[in-house]
Design a protein around this motif. Structure first.
Motif, short mmCIF file in Angstrom:
data_model
loop_
_atom_site.label_atom_id
_atom_site.label_comp_id
_atom_site.label_asym_id
_atom_site.label_seq_id
_atom_site.Cartn_x
_atom_site.Cartn_y
_atom_site.Cartn_z
N LEU A 103 0.58 5.65 7.20
CA LEU A 103 1.54 4.53 7.07
C LEU A 103 0.88 3.17 7.23
O LEU A 103 1.48 2.22 7.73
CB LEU A 103 2.68 4.68 8.08
CG LEU A 103 3.43 6.02 8.07
CD1 LEU A 103 4.59 5.97 9.05
CD2 LEU A 103 3.90 6.38 6.68
N GLY A 104 -0.35 3.06 6.81
CA GLY A 104 -1.10 1.80 6.92
C GLY A 104 -2.54 2.12 7.21
O GLY A 104 -2.91 3.27 7.43
N ASN A 105 -3.38 1.11 7.25
CA ASN A 105 -4.80 1.37 7.49
C ASN A 105 -5.41 0.31 8.39
O ASN A 105 -6.55 -0.12 8.22
CB ASN A 105 -5.56 1.43 6.17
CG ASN A 105 -6.96 2.02 6.34
OD1 ASN A 105 -7.17 2.92 7.16
ND2 ASN A 105 -7.92 1.48 5.60
N ASP A 106 -4.64 -0.14 9.38
CA ASP A 106 -5.13 -1.18 10.27
C ASP A 106 -6.27 -0.72 11.17
O ASP A 106 -7.05 -1.53 11.66
CB ASP A 106 -3.99 -1.71 11.14
CG ASP A 106 -2.88 -2.35 10.30
OD1 ASP A 106 -3.21 -2.89 9.23
OD2 ASP A 106 -1.71 -2.30 10.72
N PHE A 141 0.83 -1.21 0.00
CA PHE A 141 0.00 0.00 0.00
C PHE A 141 0.86 1.25 0.00
O PHE A 141 0.61 2.20 -0.76
CB PHE A 141 -0.91 -0.03 1.23
CG PHE A 141 -1.67 1.25 1.48
CD1 PHE A 141 -2.71 1.63 0.65
CD2 PHE A 141 -1.35 2.07 2.55
CE1 PHE A 141 -3.42 2.80 0.88
CE2 PHE A 141 -2.04 3.25 2.79
CZ PHE A 141 -3.08 3.61 1.95
N MET A 142 1.90 1.27 0.82
CA MET A 142 2.74 2.47 0.92
C MET A 142 3.59 2.67 -0.33
O MET A 142 3.89 3.82 -0.70
CB MET A 142 3.63 2.38 2.16
CG MET A 142 2.87 2.53 3.47
SD MET A 142 1.87 4.04 3.54
CE MET A 142 3.14 5.28 3.31
N LEU A 143 3.99 1.62 -0.99
CA LEU A 143 4.72 1.77 -2.25
C LEU A 143 3.81 2.37 -3.32
O LEU A 143 4.23 3.24 -4.10
CB LEU A 143 5.29 0.42 -2.71
CG LEU A 143 6.46 -0.13 -1.89
CD1 LEU A 143 6.80 -1.54 -2.33
CD2 LEU A 143 7.68 0.78 -1.99
N ILE A 144 2.54 1.94 -3.35
CA ILE A 144 1.59 2.52 -4.28
C ILE A 144 1.37 4.00 -3.95
O ILE A 144 1.34 4.86 -4.85
CB ILE A 144 0.26 1.75 -4.25
CG1 ILE A 144 0.45 0.34 -4.82
CG2 ILE A 144 -0.83 2.50 -5.02
CD1 ILE A 144 -0.74 -0.57 -4.62
N CYS A 145 1.22 4.31 -2.67
CA CYS A 145 1.03 5.71 -2.26
C CYS A 145 2.25 6.56 -2.65
O CYS A 145 2.09 7.72 -3.06
CB CYS A 145 0.80 5.79 -0.75
SG CYS A 145 -0.83 5.22 -0.23
N SER A 146 3.44 6.00 -2.53
CA SER A 146 4.64 6.75 -2.92
C SER A 146 4.61 7.10 -4.40
O SER A 146 4.95 8.21 -4.79
CB SER A 146 5.89 5.92 -2.60
OG SER A 146 5.98 5.63 -1.22
N PHE A 202 9.28 3.94 4.11
CA PHE A 202 9.00 5.23 4.71
C PHE A 202 9.88 6.31 4.10
O PHE A 202 9.42 7.41 3.81
CB PHE A 202 9.23 5.17 6.22
CG PHE A 202 9.01 6.48 6.92
CD1 PHE A 202 7.73 6.93 7.19
CD2 PHE A 202 10.08 7.28 7.30
CE1 PHE A 202 7.51 8.15 7.83
CE2 PHE A 202 9.88 8.49 7.93
CZ PHE A 202 8.59 8.92 8.20
N MET A 203 11.14 5.98 3.88
CA MET A 203 12.08 6.94 3.30
C MET A 203 11.63 7.41 1.93
O MET A 203 11.61 8.60 1.64
CB MET A 203 13.47 6.29 3.21
CG MET A 203 14.57 7.17 2.64
SD MET A 203 14.61 7.31 0.81
CE MET A 203 14.78 5.58 0.34
#
Length: 446
Positions: free
Chosen positions: A234-237, A21-26, A112-113
């Motif tokens: 940084l996530g959607n838990d 998910f975070m790679l897609i958001c990046s 994150f970076m």
């Protein structure tokens, strides 16, 4: 009775879902910079189109390298005096393991970076819209490198870095109202006060040359902004990222409608430029506040930002500063509005239990927001003006008057955005490049 046994909380483990998910958001945040280039590129005159595109694209190259070398360490490394961070293991990203997790989260440090890298890229690019038509490309590139180092990296640490003074004070900035938009908007104001107005400001027509490009750019910004905002959790838990996604859509729609209604009442027409600008104003305002307010609160944030930003863009004509593409009116004002409204509309049911004035929380959070907003505004304004002044006095910040009048694209890039000499055919790199306009050195009075 046997004594109660307290179990230690389990350490976070890598989550493939959150990582993906975070790679897609990046990637979504990265596409915002080309979107910004189209948005700005359509708003300028034909003779400045390529220069406007390049001012955004060069930020991708410069800031990426600086972020890897030392920017990430300065922004998110171990705190020093609540002002700046530093971690020698992160310099050049040379001592980070592939599966080392960002503290307290389920994604790798590398993820994150790179997500934060995309924020660092677009922030100086936002400034460029205020400087259209009149800045040397080499001077702009140098300014981007210096500004990222002196202003953005420290401010990002203040707002998001563990130990940063704004972070510790409790200033809420979900995804960049202070660190990105107020920061860029104040910087734009600082620079234009140094370099002065365009030739013909308030005299010559300076209408957008391609409103379809503006709408395309606004659409890409709107699309990419979901990664910008929802990804910042940084996530959607726990559903907060989903709340931010919903509020991003809601506030943007409300701001666009509010801008158009104001425009119809004030000027008698619903314009495409107004629709695009209103949408961006809503995106800016919900960026700091979307994790703290309800969807109804997001509507209020959008409506207020849409009207106030629409009013603010006209101030440049009354006050006499030449903000070419309304960076101050949209990003600075929108960022301030969205950040301060947290103190009124925070519901206590989003990213934290903080409640604003309208939810019984009093004025405590509002004053915290004021501290963050005006500290970032003042620092960025002054530091950016100093950087622009130093560059102007050394290599020169502005092109000559002759170049500005003839067109900065030819002089700085030896190209033009549109070839009207013939239809069809590919570009032949072996053909003669039109000679750039000579820079006579004649300067424009500020």
């Amino acid at each position: 009775m046997a004594p109660a046994i307290t179990l230690a909380a389990e350490a976070p483990t890598l989550s493939a879902a959150n990582t993906g998910f975070m790679l897609i958001c990046s990637a979504l945040v990265l596409i915002m910079t080309p979107g910004l280039a189209f948005f700005y590129g359509g708003m300028v005159r034909v003779k400045s189109t390529l220069n406007m595109l390049m001012m955004s694209f060069i930020s991708i190259g410069i800031v990426t390298i600086l972020w890897v070398l030392y920017g990430f360490s300065m922004a998110f490394g171990t705190d020093s005096g609540s002002i700046i961070g530093w971690d020698s293991d992160w310099v050049g990203l040379s001592n980070i393991g592939l599966t080392d997790l960002w503290p307290g989260y389920t994604i790798p440090i590398f993820v994150f970076m790179v997500f934060q890298m995309m924020f660092a890229i677009i922030t100086p690019a936002l400034i460029s819209g205020a400087l259209a038509d009149r800045v040397k490309f080499t001077a702009w590139a140098l300014f981007v490198a210096l500004w990222a180092t002196v202003v953005y990296f420290p401010v990002a640490h203040w707002v998001w870095g563990t130990g940063g003074w704004a972070f510790e004070l409790g200033v809420i900035d979900f995804a960049g109202g202070t660190a990105v938009h107020i920061n860029a908007g104040a910087a734009a104001l600082g620079v234009i006060l140094v370099i002065g107005k365009r030739v013909g400001f308030k005299k010559d027509p300076m209408r957008p040359h391609s409103l379809p490009l503006v709408m395309l750019g606004a659409g890409l910004l709107w699309f990419g902004w979901f990664g910008f905002n929802a990804g910042s959790w940084l996530g959607n838990d726990d559903g907060v990222g989903a709340l931010m996604f919903v509020n991003t859509q809601v506030a943007t729609a409300a701001a666009m409608l509010a801008w158009l209604i104001y425009e119809k009442i004030r000027h008698g027409a619903f314009t495409t430029l107004g629709a695009a600008s209103g949408a961006v104003a809503g995106l800016v305002a919900i960026t700091p506040s979307g994790g703290a307010v309800s969807p109804l609160g997001a509507i209020a944030v959008g409506v207020i930002a849409g009207v106030l930003c629409a009013m603010a863009v006209g101030l440049k004509y009354k006050l006499g500063y030449d903000d070419s593409l309304d960076v101050v009116g949209v990003h600075l004002v929108g960022g301030v509005v969205g950040s301060l409204l947290i103190g009124l509309f925070a519901s206590g049911h989003g990213q934290s239990e903080v409640e604003g004035l309208f939810y019984g929380g009093g004025m405590t959070q509002f004053w915290k927001q004021c501290a963050g907003v005006f500290a970032v505004l003042a620092y960025s304004l002054v530091a950016s003006a100093i950087l622009a002044f130093l560059i102007d006095k050394t290599i020169g910040m502005r092109v000559s008057e002759d170049v500005e009048v003839a067109g900065i694209d030819q002089a700085e890039h030896a190209e033009t955005a549109y070839d009207f000499s013939g239809a069809g055919g590919g570009y032949d790199r072996t053909s003669a490049v039109p000679a750039p306009v000579a820079d006579t050195g004649k300067k424009v009075d500020a």
